[in-house]
Design an enzyme around this catalytic site. Structure first.
Site, PDB file in Angstrom:
ATOM      1  N   PRO A 139       0.813  -1.218   0.000  1.00 55.74           N
ATOM      2  CG  PRO A 139      -0.858  -1.559   1.580  1.00 55.74           C
ATOM      3  CD  PRO A 139       0.409  -2.145   1.055  1.00 55.74           C
ATOM      4  CB  CYS A 140       1.306   3.806  -2.381  1.00 53.27           C
ATOM      5  SG  CYS A 140      -0.263   4.308  -3.065  1.00 53.27           S
ATOM      6  CG  ASN A 141      -3.085   3.887   1.751  1.00 54.15           C
ATOM      7  OD1 ASN A 141      -2.677   3.105   0.913  1.00 54.15           O
ATOM      8  ND2 ASN A 141      -4.292   3.827   2.244  1.00 54.15           N
ATOM      9  CG  LEU A 151       4.981   5.293   0.871  1.00 52.67           C
ATOM     10  CD1 LEU A 151       5.252   3.923   0.288  1.00 52.67           C
ATOM     11  CD2 LEU A 151       6.226   5.849   1.523  1.00 52.67           C
TER      12      LEU A 151
END
Length: 683
Positions: A638-640, A642
């Site tokens: 997950p890139c939330n 980033l």
DNA sequence: AGTTCGAGGATAGATACT
DNA sequence: AGTATCTATCCTCGAACT
């Protein structure tokens, strides 16, 4: 790194005899396959009757049965068939299947069949034929198949029918999708080698650059050019180890200059940390200020230091300038192009011996994350340099992403035929409404949020009000364009910009139409697609695996989502023997499950684990035992925390959602460690 | 309950400048 | 060459809505 430490007291908990290519759960016996084929045939007969009238199909039957004046009939066939037929055929041809086989597949399933169903059939047929052939060889039977299907097929190579088809097609000057005949011919002639996992017979050169677990002596046919370069390098005073490593890394066909540069770099690395503090500062400066990779700077500096011709007058301050000049000459890969785009030469990439080879792993995340974070990620993934690729080189939309993986990078092929590369190609219906002042040809990155109807209508009204008098003013154009760019609006009617639809997103990312349908609300479909891989890009990277695993792969897929990795592998014609998919969202799991059923996959789909944090050592031991190892571990965490889009909680890799990355690195480390404990049976 | 809406900066990379 | 400017970004939150 630390995860690879093999000092564990329970090293004998995985002591499975490894049978290459044979997945534990993949018990596709000949009888079963035969049954399947029979079943499909009867199904297709039923379909023939209830489906559309058989105008196209009947012409196919004529070709298949009479087979006489083949060329002429094929002409008729193509004229008669709809666009789907031609498209599908060319796609499948590009994947390396023979015309014969493809026509049979179309005969069975009809021209309207989904492409993935056809692919699955062709793969199964290949597998089936392979088993058949093996059995015949063992029992010494003749070559009577007793299968009217296989009659007339000329493919004789056991286990390599796809590949053989590929070389066969070359005569007709069709595009050759897979590895050229050179590696495959030698593959046929040489004796098979068994490697880690079910990596099967490949050429010596392929193996030696790929897997450290099967250290085979380099007995490949010696290339005179390679020999020449080796000699030259050795006379320069490099050690045999350095020279061999350089040759291995860059391939035997590499130019002497490249080899020299690289060997110099290797030498400097082995010289240890003898660099002065000034040099460290220089490196730091170049990295922080010029955004060059540490690796590239090191290379350039070392060259500058070692090569006397470059250091005739080495004033202190010129070192940096000189180094960066050299870097420009070297053409450091632009961040969006990774280690090379289709049709371009492969760029340098260093991979240490411990990391090379199966089990492979593949990690993905957003390219533009805070400074430190890619370095942290890199450190936890064996210090491999990330490959930054923007999917705009592969499709109609931007998607700048970083990938860390230990896949080979030589011999990549993209999916053919080309996907739509511009908005106008993807959505031709918008062309006639596209204003001259909107210069966009590519869409921006797919988001997880859809542009609102409200915004669309507001812009429409703005335009209408100003159009009463004249063209929109430049200021107005700028304003509208800004919104169009931000929300990926396209022109679906005169002066009406609208958000792109879900199925257009699917097409743009490389999924089949309606892939996410029935599994999601509109909102959830958007979110899932916005979080997904670009199938085109991933398929390009995965294409190197196809010749290594002619009998299919066993995949551990973490954060699977809607299955971008699985679909990419399927689309390039890799059989999915085992997919252990770990995905926490139920809708996404359903989506992959539905795709699995819709494409009639014959492998094993294991969705019993949902949470990567719950996938402890015991569970991994169990999985590795049950499936006898994995060939590929893939995941995009997950890139939330980033993503640059996050204004509230963009707090880096340690953030509450993104820190789950460390589970990925833990699992990769553990699985690799467990697989080193596997016993490999010799051929 | 679930969905949709607008508001809400910082950062990295690309480009355009001196 | 170094600097300034521009552009885009796998988004979260609370409020209002169905």
């Amino acid at each position: 790194m630390a995860a690879l430490s093999s000092s564990d007291n329970d090293d004998d908990d995985v002591l499975v005899e490894y049978v290459p290519g044979a997945a534990a759960a993949d018990s596709t016996s000949v009888e079963e396959n035969q049954h399947l084929v029979d079943h499909r045939r009867s199904c297709s007969h039923m379909k023939d009757h209830c489906d559309m009238g058989g105008d196209i199909r009947s012409s196919v039957v004529v070709v298949a049965e009479e087979g006489g004046d083949k060329q002429q009939q094929q002409q008729q066939l193509l004229v008669a068939a709809d666009l789907h037929y031609a498209e599908k055929e060319s796609r499948l041809l590009d994947m390396g299947f023979t015309t014969d086989l493809i026509q049979r597949a179309l005969l069975i399933y009809g021209t309207q069949a989904a492409e993935s169903v056809l692919v699955q059939f062709l793969l199964d047929w290949h597998e089936n034929h392979h088993h058949h052939h093996q059995q015949q060889q063992q029992s010494g039977e003749g070559n009577s198949h007793g299968d009217s299907f296989a009659a007339g097929l000329e493919v004789e190579v056991a286990g390599h029918s796809i590949i053989a088809a590929c070389t066969h097609d070359e005569d007709k000057d069709t595009k050759n999708y897979w590895l050229s005949k050179h590696s495959l011919k030698s593959c046929r002639n040489e004796q098979r080698r068994v490697c880690a996992c079910n990596m099967e017979a490949a050429t010596d050169s392929v193996i030696s650059t790929v897997t450290p677990f099967c250290p085979t002596p380099n007995t490949a046919i010696l290339d005179p050019k390679e020999q020449h370069n080796r000699k030259l390098l050795l006379t320069q005073g490099f050690t045999t180890g350095q020279v061999e490593q350089a040759l291995q890394e860059l391939g035997g066909g590499a130019e002497y200059d490249m080899l020299l540069d690289y060997t110099l770099y290797l030498m400097s690395e082995q010289d240890g940390l003898a660099s002065t503090s000034r040099r460290i500062n220089t490196v730091e400066k170049l990295v922080t200020e010029f955004k060059f990779s540490t690796h590239a700077v090191k290379m350039a500096l070392e060259r500058c230091g070692k090569n006397p011709t470059l250091c005739l007058n080495p004033p202190q301050d010129d070192g940096v300038a000189r180094a960066s000049k050299r870097i420009e000459k070297l053409q450091i890969p632009r961040r969006s192009e990774g280690f090379g785009l289709p049709g371009e030469p492969v760029k340098h990439r260093y991979l240490s011996d411990e990391i090379k080879g199966a089990p492979f792993f593949y990690f993905e995340n957003v390219a533009s994350m805070p400074n430190e974070d890619w370095n942290r990620i890199k450190l936890h993934l064996f210090d491999i340099e990330p490959e930054y690729v923007d999917s705009l080189h592969f499709s109609a939309c931007r998607r700048p992403r970083g990938y860390i993986h230990n896949l080979p990078i030589e011999g990549r092929k993209k999916i053919l035929p080309d996907p739509p590369m511009t908005i106008q190609e993807l959505m031709p219906q918008t062309k006639k409404f596209w204003p001259a002042w909107d210069p966009r040809t590519k869409l921006n990155c797919i988001n997880t949020r859809k542009g609102s109807e409200f915004l669309s209508k507001k812009l429409q009204l703005d335009l209408r009000s100003c159009l009463e008098t004249a063209d929109p003013s430049p200021a107005m154009q700028q304003e509208i364009l800004k919104w169009c760019r931000e929300w990926n609006l396209v022109w679906t009617a005169p002066n009406i910009p609208t958000p792109i639809a879900e199925n257009e997103m699917e097409a743009m990312l490389g999924f089949d139409k309606d892939h996410t349908r029935n599994c999601y609300s509109t909102r959830a479909r958007y979110k899932a697609l916005g979080n997904s891989f670009s199938v085109f890009t991933v398929a390009f990277h995965f294409s190197v695996l196809k010749p290594l695993y002619p009998r299919g792969m066993k995949i551990l897929s973490l954060f699977s989502g809607i299955g971008g990795a699985e679909i990419a592998l399927h689309k390039i014609g890799v059989k999915l023997q085992v997919v252990v998919s770990v995905e926490i969202i139920e809708g996404s799991r359903r989506c992959l499950e539905a795709w699995w059923a819709a494409t009639k996959q014959t492998g094993t789909l294991d969705q019993n684990h949902h949470d990567v944090t719950a996938l402890g050592r015991d569970e991994l031991v169990d999985l590795v035992k049950r499936y006898k190892g994995f060939d590929l571990i893939v995941g995009g965490s997950p890139c939330n925390n980033l993503s640059g889009n996050n204004q509230k909680t963009r707090c880096g890799i340690e953030g509450p959602q993104s820190n789950i990355f460390f589970e990925f690195s833990r699992i990769v480390g553990t699985v690799r460690e467990l697989m080193q404990g596997l016993q490999f049976s010799s051929p």
